[in-house]
Design a protein around this motif. Structure first.
Motif, PDB file in Angstrom:
ATOM      1  N   TYR B   5       0.827  -1.222   0.000  1.00 52.84           N
ATOM      2  CA  TYR B   5       0.000   0.000   0.000  1.00 52.84           C
ATOM      3  C   TYR B   5       0.860   1.270   0.000  1.00 52.84           C
ATOM      4  O   TYR B   5       0.346   2.370  -0.084  1.00 52.84           O
ATOM      5  CB  TYR B   5      -0.909   0.037   1.235  1.00 52.84           C
ATOM      6  CG  TYR B   5      -1.905  -1.096   1.265  1.00 52.84           C
ATOM      7  CD1 TYR B   5      -3.044  -1.063   0.459  1.00 52.84           C
ATOM      8  CD2 TYR B   5      -1.719  -2.204   2.090  1.00 52.84           C
ATOM      9  CE1 TYR B   5      -3.957  -2.099   0.476  1.00 52.84           C
ATOM     10  CE2 TYR B   5      -2.626  -3.246   2.116  1.00 52.84           C
ATOM     11  CZ  TYR B   5      -3.747  -3.184   1.300  1.00 52.84           C
ATOM     12  OH  TYR B   5      -4.646  -4.220   1.319  1.00 52.84           O
ATOM     13  N   LYS B   6       2.169   1.078   0.139  1.00 54.75           N
ATOM     14  CA  LYS B   6       3.038   2.240   0.301  1.00 54.75           C
ATOM     15  C   LYS B   6       3.563   2.699  -1.054  1.00 54.75           C
ATOM     16  O   LYS B   6       4.201   1.939  -1.768  1.00 54.75           O
ATOM     17  CB  LYS B   6       4.204   1.871   1.215  1.00 54.75           C
ATOM     18  CG  LYS B   6       4.934   3.070   1.767  1.00 54.75           C
ATOM     19  CD  LYS B   6       5.895   2.626   2.834  1.00 54.75           C
ATOM     20  CE  LYS B   6       6.433   3.826   3.583  1.00 54.75           C
ATOM     21  NZ  LYS B   6       7.326   3.388   4.659  1.00 54.75           N
ATOM     22  N   PRO B   9       7.878   7.492  -3.311  1.00 53.79           N
ATOM     23  CA  PRO B   9       7.838   8.953  -3.461  1.00 53.79           C
ATOM     24  C   PRO B   9       8.438   9.379  -4.807  1.00 53.79           C
ATOM     25  O   PRO B   9       9.475   8.861  -5.225  1.00 53.79           O
ATOM     26  CB  PRO B   9       8.682   9.461  -2.281  1.00 53.79           C
ATOM     27  CG  PRO B   9       9.381   8.288  -1.706  1.00 53.79           C
ATOM     28  CD  PRO B   9       8.761   7.031  -2.224  1.00 53.79           C
ATOM     29  N   SER B  51      -0.652   8.524  -6.112  1.00 48.57           N
ATOM     30  CA  SER B  51      -0.968   8.641  -4.691  1.00 48.57           C
ATOM     31  C   SER B  51      -0.592  10.036  -4.212  1.00 48.57           C
ATOM     32  O   SER B  51       0.589  10.377  -4.172  1.00 48.57           O
ATOM     33  CB  SER B  51      -0.156   7.556  -3.964  1.00 48.57           C
ATOM     34  OG  SER B  51      -0.402   7.579  -2.598  1.00 48.57           O
ATOM     35  N   ILE B  52      -1.616  10.837  -3.919  1.00 50.61           N
ATOM     36  CA  ILE B  52      -1.353  12.207  -3.472  1.00 50.61           C
ATOM     37  C   ILE B  52      -1.732  12.309  -2.004  1.00 50.61           C
ATOM     38  O   ILE B  52      -2.928  12.379  -1.667  1.00 50.61           O
ATOM     39  CB  ILE B  52      -2.154  13.234  -4.307  1.00 50.61           C
ATOM     40  CG1 ILE B  52      -1.847  13.037  -5.795  1.00 50.61           C
ATOM     41  CG2 ILE B  52      -1.830  14.645  -3.852  1.00 50.61           C
ATOM     42  CD1 ILE B  52      -2.588  13.993  -6.715  1.00 50.61           C
ATOM     43  N   PRO B  53      -0.749  12.265  -1.104  1.00 54.41           N
ATOM     44  CA  PRO B  53      -1.083  12.342   0.322  1.00 54.41           C
ATOM     45  C   PRO B  53      -1.948  13.574   0.602  1.00 54.41           C
ATOM     46  O   PRO B  53      -1.656  14.670   0.126  1.00 54.41           O
ATOM     47  CB  PRO B  53       0.290  12.449   0.993  1.00 54.41           C
ATOM     48  CG  PRO B  53       1.212  11.740   0.047  1.00 54.41           C
ATOM     49  CD  PRO B  53       0.695  12.096  -1.325  1.00 54.41           C
ATOM     50  N   GLY B  54      -3.031  13.357   1.316  1.00 50.86           N
ATOM     51  CA  GLY B  54      -3.955  14.446   1.634  1.00 50.86           C
ATOM     52  C   GLY B  54      -5.160  14.460   0.719  1.00 50.86           C
ATOM     53  O   GLY B  54      -6.177  15.086   1.025  1.00 50.86           O
ATOM     54  N   LYS B  55      -5.061  13.788  -0.427  1.00 51.73           N
ATOM     55  CA  LYS B  55      -6.179  13.744  -1.377  1.00 51.73           C
ATOM     56  C   LYS B  55      -6.646  12.319  -1.629  1.00 51.73           C
ATOM     57  O   LYS B  55      -7.843  12.037  -1.641  1.00 51.73           O
ATOM     58  CB  LYS B  55      -5.767  14.386  -2.708  1.00 51.73           C
ATOM     59  CG  LYS B  55      -5.544  15.877  -2.610  1.00 51.73           C
ATOM     60  CD  LYS B  55      -6.853  16.610  -2.284  1.00 51.73           C
ATOM     61  CE  LYS B  55      -6.582  18.059  -1.889  1.00 51.73           C
ATOM     62  NZ  LYS B  55      -7.800  18.738  -1.441  1.00 51.73           N
ATOM     63  N   GLY B  56      -5.714  11.422  -1.884  1.00 51.89           N
ATOM     64  CA  GLY B  56      -6.088  10.037  -2.134  1.00 51.89           C
ATOM     65  C   GLY B  56      -5.334   9.457  -3.320  1.00 51.89           C
ATOM     66  O   GLY B  56      -4.305   9.994  -3.725  1.00 51.89           O
ATOM     67  N   GLU B  57      -5.885   8.375  -3.841  1.00 53.09           N
ATOM     68  CA  GLU B  57      -5.204   7.658  -4.917  1.00 53.09           C
ATOM     69  C   GLU B  57      -6.153   7.444  -6.097  1.00 53.09           C
ATOM     70  O   GLU B  57      -7.356   7.316  -5.915  1.00 53.09           O
ATOM     71  CB  GLU B  57      -4.738   6.287  -4.420  1.00 53.09           C
ATOM     72  CG  GLU B  57      -3.711   6.355  -3.310  1.00 53.09           C
ATOM     73  CD  GLU B  57      -3.185   4.977  -2.937  1.00 53.09           C
ATOM     74  OE1 GLU B  57      -1.974   4.869  -2.729  1.00 53.09           O
ATOM     75  OE2 GLU B  57      -3.974   4.020  -2.858  1.00 53.09           O
ATOM     76  N   ASP B  93       6.668  19.348  -7.326  1.00 52.28           N
ATOM     77  CA  ASP B  93       5.848  18.853  -6.221  1.00 52.28           C
ATOM     78  C   ASP B  93       6.124  17.371  -5.968  1.00 52.28           C
ATOM     79  O   ASP B  93       6.445  16.621  -6.894  1.00 52.28           O
ATOM     80  CB  ASP B  93       4.352  19.057  -6.510  1.00 52.28           C
ATOM     81  CG  ASP B  93       3.913  20.498  -6.283  1.00 52.28           C
ATOM     82  OD1 ASP B  93       4.720  21.277  -5.722  1.00 52.28           O
ATOM     83  OD2 ASP B  93       2.776  20.849  -6.654  1.00 52.28           O
ATOM     84  N   ILE B  94       5.956  16.984  -4.703  1.00 48.72           N
ATOM     85  CA  ILE B  94       6.216  15.599  -4.304  1.00 48.72           C
ATOM     86  C   ILE B  94       4.887  14.864  -4.132  1.00 48.72           C
ATOM     87  O   ILE B  94       3.938  15.394  -3.544  1.00 48.72           O
ATOM     88  CB  ILE B  94       6.981  15.562  -2.954  1.00 48.72           C
ATOM     89  CG1 ILE B  94       8.279  16.366  -3.023  1.00 48.72           C
ATOM     90  CG2 ILE B  94       7.246  14.113  -2.520  1.00 48.72           C
ATOM     91  CD1 ILE B  94       9.294  15.871  -4.009  1.00 48.72           C
ATOM     92  N   ARG B  98       2.321   4.123  -6.896  1.00 52.39           N
ATOM     93  CA  ARG B  98       2.283   2.789  -6.282  1.00 52.39           C
ATOM     94  C   ARG B  98       2.006   1.759  -7.365  1.00 52.39           C
ATOM     95  O   ARG B  98       1.000   1.841  -8.065  1.00 52.39           O
ATOM     96  CB  ARG B  98       1.180   2.785  -5.222  1.00 52.39           C
ATOM     97  CG  ARG B  98       1.053   1.523  -4.426  1.00 52.39           C
ATOM     98  CD  ARG B  98       0.352   1.801  -3.124  1.00 52.39           C
ATOM     99  NE  ARG B  98      -1.078   2.079  -3.276  1.00 52.39           N
ATOM    100  CZ  ARG B  98      -2.015   1.140  -3.444  1.00 52.39           C
ATOM    101  NH1 ARG B  98      -1.670  -0.125  -3.503  1.00 52.39           N
ATOM    102  NH2 ARG B  98      -3.290   1.474  -3.556  1.00 52.39           N
ATOM    103  N   LYS B 246      -9.564   0.779  -5.254  1.00 52.83           N
ATOM    104  CA  LYS B 246      -8.895   1.393  -4.107  1.00 52.83           C
ATOM    105  C   LYS B 246      -7.525   0.776  -3.913  1.00 52.83           C
ATOM    106  O   LYS B 246      -6.521   1.418  -4.065  1.00 52.83           O
ATOM    107  CB  LYS B 246      -9.750   1.241  -2.834  1.00 52.83           C
ATOM    108  CG  LYS B 246     -10.993   2.119  -2.832  1.00 52.83           C
ATOM    109  CD  LYS B 246     -10.649   3.587  -2.633  1.00 52.83           C
ATOM    110  CE  LYS B 246     -11.893   4.459  -2.707  1.00 52.83           C
ATOM    111  NZ  LYS B 246     -11.617   5.849  -2.326  1.00 52.83           N
TER     112      LYS B 246
END
Lengths: 347, 282
Positions: B5-6, B9, B51-57, B93-94, B98, B246
């Protein structure tokens, strides 16, 4: 060689106390108007007088809501927007007094989370940390039909220890090394005698008269059942409340969501349900299951046909009866299974 | 075993507007940890979760080819929460990637065969990856004739124009580009829907010829009978499907069609396989 231990009920509470020193303990406790599995607080005892819990103990290895990663959105943080593992407690834990049906459910669900290609680390780490102590059913509920699902009130699959209530004592069958270790750790060492078990087992099984018919499901063709005319009727009363999927010990579907607070956030996974339209809605707005009968069909086809064909291990149902008992409109998986089992497609 | 799931980056290395209406942009990502690029080894037809941390995948087909090194590229349509956010991100941007996920097009099994690629709209991404892979000097001789039929709504909606133009100049690939309609008098390619053009230009089927198709449901629905008419066997028609996802690894339980999970058992299936799978919108 399976070890049989005799646990005098007088010594049970003290043993639980000892276990709490080396295990996180989960057990059935009174929860307002029902029983549910909860983590036992210091000094708290599991209430083994329960019939069955309203929710299954699947949450012990698969919490309804669980953090997967944390992240920072603060660009002054050099590691911003990079997923970080969440510290988890996978120290030994034990479920005390779970019903055999729920234990079999865990071993069915394992096939989903532990595959040759992928191992779900959260489910599997929790599962491997857990010792499963079952309690055989002496007085099954009226809605139980486990004996026709390849399970039963004394079923041992998925358990490390099976406890059998024998009046003043529990007969404890250590089924695995993990189970033996737990019994030793609780100070339960008195050699026991299992001679009473067979008769008690037969008596408990005889009390279960409800059945689910599944014998012809495996020979049916998926497309025939899928296109069968009965789905609108089956789904008619359903209100898509999701109670069945929430209570079911073999339902495992989940959602992944990011939750932010200020510049910090957590990627969570939460139980989800095939009964909701959002479950399958595409970004475009197109939804392959936007109608109720499509969702109801998905639930029953998954449990009674797709799973059967995929794993050849029978149906994805252990006969716990929770969905039958709790459905607000009396949808009954046994009726649906019979309809599917009896269905002959017109050629 | 690493946590599936990780996301790895990545840094956004470039963003290119891919269509005139700006509804599609092509994002090129570079892995922050160079060793992750090896771990992400993929084949044409696979997808990944952006995968955008804070928004989702979001699951998106990989548009770059395994023969292109040093980056991974995706062309993304702006439609929901994550893709809207992605379209507003900037170079540098970072975020995360996945995968790779799912089964690729079976290109190893297609060596020595003639291949007809049929695509429409923005479903051309994994097909672009496939074409770039096959045209690679190391690979081209391993495939027979290559035909490409690609349609878009109008000339402004055509993806990868420069590459299409370059492929047109080559004699080892037959390009058949079409638009649904245009009022541009200088338009020198086909006009008409993909099924119609397919009927006109696709080679007659033989055991040695395979079709790889990816496109919107309507295009697939009307192209299948054309291929039937041309004599393509259903085992020789390869399609790529999509559904809401998902996990992308066959665990979360939502993308199934019948007993097959699109993410893990697919997204690539032959038409022969699909005949045994329900059509979900009935």
């Amino acid at each position: 060689m399976m070890k049989i231990i005799n646990i005098d009920k007088q010594k049970w509470a003290g043993g639980v106390e000892s276990l709490s020193k080396s295990y996180r303990l989960f057990g059935p406790v009174k929860d307002v108007d029902c029983h549910n599995f909860k983590e036992l607080k210091q000094g708290e005892q599991p209430d083994l007088s329960y019939g069955n819990t309203k929710l299954s103990p699947k949450s012990v290895v698969f919490p309804p809501s669980e953090a997967m990663f944390t992240y920072s959105l603060d660009e002054s943080n050099p590691e911003h927007h990079i997923l970080k593992d969440v510290p988890k407690d996978y120290s030994p834990r034990a479920v005390l007094g779970m019903r055999p049906c729920d234990a079999k459910a865990v071993s069915l669900v394992r096939m989903n989370f532990d595959t040759p290609e992928y191992r779900d680390p959260y489910w599997m780490d929790a599962y491997e940390a857990t010792t499963f102590v079952g309690l055989a059913c002496e007085n099954p509920c009226a809605s139980c039909f486990c004996t026709s699902t390849g399970c039963g009130p004394y079923n041992e699959e998925g358990l490390d220890v099976l406890l059998v209530d024998n009046g003043n004592a529990y007969i404890a069958k250590a089924l695995t090394e993990k189970g033996e270790k737990l019994l030793a750790s609780g100070g339960f060492t008195d050699a026991g005698d299992a001679s009473a078990v067979d008769a008690k087992k037969a008596a408990a099984e005889a009390k279960i008269t409800a059945k689910i018919e599944t014998d012809k499901l495996s020979e049916k063709v998926i497309m025939d059942l899928y296109d069968a005319p009965f789905w609108h009727d089956v789904a008619f009363a359903c209100i898509n409340c999701c109670t069945c999927t929430y209570a079911c010990p073999t339902c495992w579907c989940f959602d992944i969501q990011d939750e932010n607070k200020g510049c910090e956030g957590v990627r969570m996974r939460n139980w989800d349900s095939c009964m909701t339209p959002l479950f399958t809605m595409h970004g475009s707005g197109h939804n392959p299951r936007d109608k109720k009968h499509q969702r109801v069909r998905q639930r029953f086809m998954h449990k009674l046909k797709y799973f059967v064909d995929k794993y050849q291990k029978g149906i994805m149902c252990v006969g716990c009866g929770r969905c039958v008992q709790q459905c607000p409109v009396n949808l009954d998986i046994r009726t649906v299974s019979k309809t599917m089992n009896d269905y002959v497609a017109k050629s | 075993m690493q946590n599936p799931y990780k996301a790895y980056p990545v840094r956004i290395d470039s963003i290119d507007v891919a269509t005139e209406d700006k509804s599609l942009r092509t994002f090129t990502f570079v892995f922050l940890n160079p060793e992750d690029e090896q771990k992400f080894a993929y084949e044409s037809g696979q997808f990944a979760e952006l995968s955008i941390p804070g928004k989702g995948e979001i699951p998106i087909g990989i548009a770059s080819s395994p023969t292109e090194k040093g980056f991974v590229r995706f062309t993304v349509f702006r439609t929901g929460l994550v893709t809207n956010h992605l379209h507003n991100m900037k170079v540098g941007d970072i975020m995360g990637v996945r995968g790779p996920l799912g089964h690729p097009y079976p290109l190893k099994d297609l060596e020595g065969k003639n291949i007809v690629i049929i695509g429409a709209g923005f479903a051309f991404t994994t097909l672009r990856s496939t074409i770039v892979y096959m045209l690679n000097p190391e690979n081209r001789s391993r495939f027979g004739k290559i035909d490409v039929i690609y349609g878009a709504r109008n000339p402004g909606m055509i993806l990868y124009k420069d590459e299409l133009t370059a492929w047109e100049q080559r004699d080892d690939i037959n390009m058949h580009i079409t638009v649904d309609g245009t009022d541009d008098p200088s338009w020198k390619y086909h006009t008409g829907f993909v099924p119609t053009i397919t009927e006109k230009v696709a080679p007659q089927a033989d055991d040695n010829t395979y079709a790889i198709m990816c496109g919107p449901p309507m295009m697939l629905k009307f192209t299948k009978p054309v291929l039937d008419k041309l004599g393509y066997k259903h085992e020789n028609i390869i399609l790529s499907l999509e559904n809401r996802m998902k996990c992308g690894i066959g665990i979360c339980g939502r993308c199934n069609i019948g007993k097959e999970l699109i993410c893990k058992d697919g997204p690539v299936f032959t038409l022969a396989q699909l005949k045994h799978m329900p059509e979900e919108d009935t």
